[in-house]
Structures are given as C-alpha cells and as structure tokens.
Design a protein around this motif. Structure first.
Motif, PDB file in Angstrom:
ATOM      1  N   GLY A 199       1.061  -1.348   0.054  1.00 30.97           N
ATOM      2  CA  GLY A 199       0.152   0.072  -0.084  1.00 30.97           C
ATOM      3  C   GLY A 199       0.552   1.322  -0.324  1.00 30.97           C
ATOM      4  O   GLY A 199       1.598   0.891   0.613  1.00 30.97           O
ATOM      5  N   ILE A 255      -2.901   0.890  -8.759  1.00 30.98           N
ATOM      6  CA  ILE A 255      -2.512   2.416  -7.031  1.00 30.98           C
ATOM      7  C   ILE A 255      -3.096   3.426  -8.357  1.00 30.98           C
ATOM      8  O   ILE A 255      -3.121   4.632  -7.726  1.00 30.98           O
ATOM      9  N   GLY A 292      -7.569   2.159  -8.888  1.00 24.37           N
ATOM     10  CA  GLY A 292      -7.226   2.015  -6.663  1.00 24.37           C
ATOM     11  C   GLY A 292      -8.118   0.668  -6.929  1.00 24.37           C
ATOM     12  O   GLY A 292      -8.100  -0.423  -7.211  1.00 24.37           O
ATOM     13  N   GLY A 345      -3.809  -7.173  -3.267  1.00 19.41           N
ATOM     14  CA  GLY A 345      -3.784  -5.897  -4.479  1.00 19.41           C
ATOM     15  C   GLY A 345      -3.654  -7.646  -5.625  1.00 19.41           C
ATOM     16  O   GLY A 345      -4.333  -7.914  -5.611  1.00 19.41           O
TER      17      GLY A 345
END
Length: 272
Positions: free
Chosen positions: A13, A40, A44, A251
C-alpha cells in the motif's frame, strides 16, 4: 545504507511503503485485455475490487512491470550513488524478476559501478510484503546489503501463506489451482470453518517444525471485505495470544487469480 525497491506483488500500500522508504514498481491490470492500467497509480485497489464484485463472470488479467519501468525506478538511486535491493515476486508466478534483471543489466552498461541486487523472493502478496519489511528493518538497523541478502535467503524456507477463497472459479480459470500452495480445503464447508482451518494449518506448521510462533511475523491478508478481515485478525490474535498482527489488503496482482474474497495469514520468521 541501501534503497529497497519491490514490485507491486508486495501489497504494502502507498502509506506503508512510504513509511518504510520502499519504492514499489506496479503491476498492470486489465478487464478487457486491451487497456492495461497500473495498479494503484491508475486504478485503486478498492476500485479494482468493486469492479470485480460488480462484473461477475469477468476475469481480469495482470501483466508484469516492464524493463523500462524498472530502469526508471533504478536510475534516481544509481545517479545518487546508492546501492539497490530489488525484491521480486516468485518466478513461479511472474516474469517480474526477469524484467528487473534485464533492467539491471541495461543500467550497468552505462553505470558499471552501480550496485543493484535483484532477488527472487520465492514468495508473493502479503508474504512478500512482510519479507520486504524485514529487509527494511535490517537496513534501518545498519545491516549491509550483502548481510541482508544472506539473512533473507536464510528466511525463505521459514515462510508460509495459508488462505481460503470465496470460490475456486478464478484459480481454475487462471490455471493456478494446482500451483497454489497453502489454500485450505474447507471452502465448501463454509467461510467460518475455512477461517478456523487456516488457523489450524498455521498451528500444524509450528507443531511440525518445532519453532516458536513468537519468532515469526504474522499478518492477515484480505481482498474486498475489510470487516471480515478485522474479524479474522481478532480470531488469530485471540488464538495465538498475540496483539501485533497487522492487516494487508491483497492487491490486483494476486486477486486476479483468487477472486475478490481471499483471506488468510502470512507467516515469516523474523530477521532478528
């Protein structure tokens, strides 16, 4: 002092990576195999999961960082004369390591004195995350690059990721069902029983190895459902008597294979 770079599989993150001074080279993700977005940076994680949940039956794909992505990541530190440790997802799952190695070789052509060590961590997702954080802990304690790499290699055999998923569909579709170690067999028996099974498997690991659970970092990894992740973390902490278990959101790199509801633990022997 050396600088640490990891590919996006580490699932640290933005804030955690910044806190520990770690650069992350993102993977790419696509829902249509035409447009690939950087995880990201362009899409997102929450948005990625929202789309997965909304568009049932759509199987997104991920793509590794390019050689150029790694060159761009390396160059600021090379020009500044800093040593680099680049930690990549296991080569069993991705060619990210090869991209990083090719980038290293390209950089060395123009900067032959540069020190860039690229490592196949042999792990992925939250396990790669805590592996990377342990590397940062060694760096910050004053360890040399060579000593850190030596210790990291010693730690690899003492690591496990144990998890459950909401459905086997994504693993089967992506051809990963037979390659994924650590998945629990309790999916069909209900989510709560699968969570208990993960904890049982963790205890089995320590019973078989004879190692002390307090010598290990433990983290919980989750996908879409953060509330469930907190519930599971509380279960693990109550069971182990630990109150230091962090939560990582898995992720897109791995979620394209697990679907939106992966849940589990990563365990890794501490560096020191």
């Amino acid at each position: 002092m050396f600088h640490i770079i990891s590919d996006g599989s580490c699932d640290l993150g933005i804030e955690r990576a910044k806190k520990y001074d770690i650069d992350v080279v993102p993977f790419y993700v696509s829902f249509d195999e035409k447009q690939y977005d950087r995880e990201i940076a362009d899409i997102g994680i929450r948005d990625f999961y929202e789309r997965m949940v909304k568009d049932k039956g759509v199987y997104p794909k991920s793509s590794m960082p390019s050689v150029d992505d790694y060159v761009k990541a390396f160059m600021p530190y090379v020009k500044n004369g800093e040593e680099i440790l680049c930690l990549c997802i296991t080569t069993k799952f991705s060619g990210s390591y090869n991209s990083a190695m090719n980038a290293r070789n390209m950089v060395l052509e123009d900067y032959p004195d540069a020190v860039i060590e690229v490592m196949d961590t042999q792990v992925d997702t939250v396990l790669q995350g805590i592996f990377t954080l342990e590397a940062a802990r060694m760096r910050d304690a004053g360890w040399s690059l060579s000593d850190t790499i030596k210790r990291l290699n010693e730690m690899i055999p003492h690591s496990r990721i144990l998890f459950t998923v909401g459905s086997m569909d994504y693993l089967v579709h992506g051809g990963r069902a037979g390659k994924t170690a650590g998945i629990t067999g309790g999916i069909a028996h209900g989510r709560k029983k699968s969570m208990v099974k993960v904890i049982d498997l963790m205890h089995k690991y320590f019973a078989e190895t004879g190692e002390n659970i307090d010598d290990y970092v433990i983290v919980v990894g989750f996908g879409y459902d953060e509330k469930e992740a907190v519930q599971f973390r509380d279960m693990v902490q109550a069971d182990t008597g630990r109150n230091d278990i962090d939560i990582f959101q898995i992720g897109a790199t791995i979620a394209v294979h697990t679907g939106p509801y992966p849940l589990g633990v990563g365990i890794l022997r501490k560096a020191f």
